[in-house]
Design an enzyme around this catalytic site. Structure first.
Site, PDB file in Angstrom:
ATOM      1  N   GLY A 507      50.396  36.198  34.991  1.00 19.61           N
ATOM      2  CA  GLY A 507      49.350  35.446  35.669  1.00 19.61           C
ATOM      3  C   GLY A 507      47.997  35.858  35.166  1.00 19.61           C
ATOM      4  CG  PHE A 511      37.547  41.331  35.574  1.00 12.49           C
ATOM      5  CD1 PHE A 511      36.288  40.748  35.528  1.00 12.49           C
ATOM      6  CD2 PHE A 511      37.938  42.022  36.701  1.00 12.49           C
ATOM      7  CE1 PHE A 511      35.424  40.877  36.602  1.00 12.49           C
ATOM      8  CE2 PHE A 511      37.064  42.156  37.763  1.00 12.49           C
ATOM      9  CZ  PHE A 511      35.814  41.584  37.723  1.00 12.49           C
ATOM     10  CG  ASP A 625      38.661  40.275  45.246  1.00 12.67           C
ATOM     11  OD1 ASP A 625      38.506  39.390  46.120  1.00 12.67           O
ATOM     12  OD2 ASP A 625      39.059  40.030  44.097  1.00 12.67           O
TER      13      ASP A 625
END
Ligand SMILES: *[C@@H]1O[C@H](CO)[C@@H](O)[C@H](O)[C@H]1NC(C)=O
Ligand SMILES: *[C@@H]1O[C@H](CO)[C@@H](O)[C@H](O)[C@H]1NC(C)=O
Ligand SMILES: *[C@@H]1O[C@H](CO)[C@@H](O)[C@H](O)[C@H]1NC(C)=O
Length: 812
Positions: A507, A511, A625
């Site tokens: 995937g 970054f 995140d």
């Protein structure tokens, strides 16, 4: 409501809007305090008078801070015997006792009788201590009675928590039952001690009669492994033990600092809180228990808890699990037993193995003598077959004093940077076996270093890294990185991923792409390849590598190593065969694979991982995140937090920061972060709350829309809760398997976490307690809603800059 963990405190305080007639400092035989009157300490710090707690109408006599606007009651006289009207009267009676009367004659509370004073006066001191003394007695500090001997739920500076051996008085602190009732609940704090057996005294929290958390005995510097109690500029701590008394106490060095210790029934915690004048609120400095390993006896007899390892519990050296099946399924309650039948069979065949960095075991079955040294201590232990271990009682200097333990060793934990040495009895043959293990490691390390082939000698290299903490720096001109990391060769990674082939691509991360790989020895890895063009990515890369290399927890993904060669920057992780959480919960078919017990386990696992990041690791880390796609699942569906590219490390005391570059994921970002760039542990808590609601509902925050233009997921959940229909939020595919208490609990906690004001959100350590208890929870305020926009879904799944427009709307 103030800062969440202090709900109790805020509730202890309420408004007292009586017109008060204050008397200064003291009353004598001929004076009294009636309901509506108060007694104020000399410098005006404390007040004594009648009050009603929370929503209660009942009247109690208590002491509170005069100048703190949220009424903070530090002591209550008639804790379980309230007065139903305003007829209360506090005075000294003819026999010289303090009495609390109502309707002018009935006694609801009184101090016990003692030698009668010539001229008794009751005085409220600026320490918050209510004392009864003889005005004729000029001997300062001698009291006939003092409230400090009968603490309520708060330890004030200068209070002695412990025993008075002369009078037999044991001073224990007990939580209020609830915010409306100061009568003792079942959570208490005091010192465990048996003067007859000369046990090593230690403070602990109890729930009812059961031990709940041990703080650890005083070691000359601090209590057990409490880093918070290290010498510091704000407080001083003391421990006194002599023939007359044994107690712990603390003092605040700067009198303008208002700092107290509270035992809180609601959160099941003992907390140090400080009044922050600028915020007009109490803020927690330290809370106990802190983590999983702080649960009393979690690893059973002769087990040792280490929060940084994947399994938490291990058996002491020379011991093995009593019941292997249970132990392997993480049920540690049965504990560990000796490898070989018993020790002490042959004279002088026993030895001691030294374990370092520990919180010492439960001292119920211990014996101490502070005049013995370590050598004498060892001899003492050897001479008695039921002696299992020994240690110094004081770790200052070279160490001094002796404590020995009889029978099973309970509740030992590893405490990085603050623990002490414990010498555990083993059979000599076990010790020899240990030496052989150690030798193997040393040989392996030498081989690795000599060969210098870190990629080929992969396993060996890894062991070197782990066991010896050896620093490996890149060779052949690669840029030096100051990381204690295993370095992989680019060619090794290229081979493992079939030259970064599309077929191996797992995937796209924040970054750059992520690949699956297979090393020559068959071990599967995940490789994160930093996109070469991204300049800003290099900082994130170094950040992530440096950070995660220092972190070890079973709910964090493990970094195996990295590779920096030329333009290539790669991170090598353990491979997670089950991919990320979002691939399950948002998928109708795969969603069914995660039944409710699994989902609850995942929520608890994420909580533990986050607790480690926020409170338990050596660093304080804000992830920034958190989202379902960053939670990876191993073969057993254990969750592991991943992607630390945006994480920030804070020093021990720093709690929040801010940035101009707001990066994060739409929907998961807390409002104060999205708008002002302020991030803190509470902005992570917000994202966590969103995830919890997603896991329960199986709906994505970013696309949730029961009807067009209607509420967001958080708004919907809140509305359901208001209508007591929360259970409707539950993912339809879970309707057969759920535990309704757990589901409601998770929704409730989720909503507490997504409240608008960071201060209203619980800390993750409170969340741990909330999920694990049945105590009452505060009501969540209206969440901050993110209204739907028409952003395509891809945007909502990758880090975004702050140019994406977001709007926050109030509730309707
Ligand atoms: C005590 O704290 C106050 C307020 O923080 C500060 O202004 C003062 O200088 C401190 N006093 C000492 C002696 O440190
Ligand atoms: C402690 O050990 C010393 C030295 O052996 C001995 O004199 C003393 O009586 C012991 N104290 C107690 C309380 O047992
Ligand atoms: C060993 O210690 C235990 C516990 O204090 C005691 O009951 C027992 O008598 C001791 N045994 C010997 C041989 O001293």
């Amino acid at each position: 409501m103030a800062n969440f963990p202090f709900v109790l405190i805020t509730n202890i305080f309420f408004s007292l809007f009586h017109t008060t007639f204050s008397k200064v400092d003291s009353i004598n035989l001929f004076q009294s305090i009636s309901d509506g009157e108060t007694l104020v300490s000399n410098e005006g710090i404390f007040k004594l008078g009648f009050f009603s707690p929370g929503t209660s109408k009942k009247r109690y006599l208590g002491i509170w801070y005069k100048n703190i606007p949220v009424q903070t009651v530090v002591w209550v006289a008639n804790r379980c015997d309230p007065i139903n009207d305003s007829s209360g009267l506090f005075r000294i009676n003819s026999t010289g006792s303090l009495v609390l009367l109502y309707q002018n004659k009935s006694v609801v509370w009184s101090t016990s009788s003692f030698k009668k004073a010539q001229k008794p006066i009751a005085q409220l001191l600026d320490s918050g201590n209510l004392v009864l003394r003889d005005e004729e007695d000029t001997n300062l500090g001698t009291y006939l009675w003092q409230s400090f001997d009968y603490p309520s739920n708060i330890i004030l500076p200068g209070m002695k928590i412990g025993w008075d051996m002369r009078t037999g008085l044991k001073r224990r602190v007990s939580a209020w039952k609830n915010t409306n009732d100061p009568c003792p609940g079942d959570l208490t704090f005091g010192v465990e001690f048996d003067p007859q057996l000369q046990t090593f005294p230690e403070p602990s929290l109890r729930k009812g009669s059961a031990k709940f958390h041990r703080i650890g005995p005083w070691n000359g510097l601090r209590l057990g492994g409490q880093l918070e109690l290290r010498p510091n500029a704000l407080y001083s701590f003391d421990y006194v033990y002599n023939n007359d008394e044994m107690y712990y106490t603390y003092n605040v060095k700067n009198k303008s600092l208002i700092s107290i210790v509270v035992v809180n029934q609601l959160t099941s915690m003992c907390q140090r809180v400080t009044w922050i004048d600028a915020d007009q609120t109490w803020r927690a400095q330290a809370s106990l228990p802190r983590d999983y390993c702080d649960n009393y006896g979690i690893c059973g007899a002769n087990g040792i808890c280490d929060i940084t390892t994947s399994t938490s519990c291990q058996c002491l050296k020379g011991f093995k699990p009593k019941i292997h099946e249970k132990w392997n399924s993480m049920d540690w309650s049965e504990g560990c037993v000796r490898n070989n039948a018993t020790s002490c069979q042959e004279k002088d065949k026993d030895k001691f193995v030294k374990l370092s960095g520990l919180k010492l075991p439960d001292t119920t079955y211990s014996w101490m003598n502070t005049s013995l040294n370590l050598k004498e201590c060892e001899a003492k232990c050897l001479s008695n077959c039921s002696c299992m271990a020994y240690a110094n009682t004081d770790i200052r200097g070279k160490g001094s004093g002796c404590v020995i333990w009889f029978g099973d060793l309970i509740d030992i934990r590893q405490i990085a940077g603050a623990g002490q040495d414990l010498y555990v009895r083993v059979i000599a043959s076990e010790l020899a076996k240990g030496d052989r293990d150690l030798m193997a490691v040393i040989i392996a390390s030498v081989v690795a270093v000599v060969s210098g082939m870190f990629s080929a000698g992969y396993y060996i290299g890894r062991r070197t890294l782990k066991e010896n903490n050896r620093r490996i720096t890149p060779e052949n001109g690669a840029r030096e990185v100051d990381l204690e990391l295993l370095l992989f060769d680019l060619s090794t990674i290229a081979t493992a991923t079939d030259n970064f082939s599309m077929n191996y691509k797992l995937g796209e991360g924040g970054f750059g792409p992520v690949y699956k790989g297979k090393l020559e020895d068959g071990e599967e890895i995940a490789v994160k390849r930093l996109s070469m063009t991204s300049r800003q990515g290099i900082d994130e890369f170094k950040n992530e590598a440096a950070l995660i290399a220092k972190l070890q927890h079973r709910n964090l993904v493990k970094l195996l190593g990295c590779c920096i060669q030329g333009e290539e920057k790669l991170l090598v992780y353990e491979y997670m065969p089950n991919k990320s959480l979002d691939s399950f919960i948002f998928d109708q078919v795969r969603g069914e694979l995660l039944d409710w017990p699994k989902r609850f386990q995942i929520i608890c696992g994420i909580t533990r991982g986050l607790l480690y990041l926020h409170h338990d690791s050596r660093l304080r880390i804000i992830h920034r995140d958190l989202k379902a796609s960053n939670i990876l699942l191993d073969t057993e569906m254990n969750p592991k937090i991943s992607d630390f590219g945006m994480a920030r490390v804070f020093g021990g005391d720093q709690l929040e920061g801010s940035t101009n570059r707001v990066m994060g994921t739409y929907g998961y970002m807390a409002p104060e972060y999205a708008y002002n760039g302020h991030f803190s542990i509470k902005s992570d808590v917000f994202s966590f709350g969103i995830m919890v609601l997603e896991i329960v509902s199986g709906k994505r925050i970013s696309v949730f829309r029961p009807q067009r233009n209607s509420l967001t997921l958080t708004g919907y959940a809140w509305k359901l809760m208001k209508a007591s229909r929360e259970i409707e939020l539950l993912d339809a595919c879970l309707r057969d398997s759920y535990d309704s208490f757990q589901v409601l609990r998770c929704i409730h906690v989720g909503l507490l976490c997504v409240q608008q004001r960071p201060a209203d959100r619980p800390s993750i350590s409170s969340v741990v307690v909330m999920l694990g208890s049945e105590s009452e929870l505060p009501h969540p305020k209206k969440p901050s809603y993110f209204m739907e926009t028409d952003l395509p879904q891809e945007c909502s799944e990758s880090p975004t800059s702050n140019h994406i427009t977001m709007s926050v709307v109030g509730g309707r």
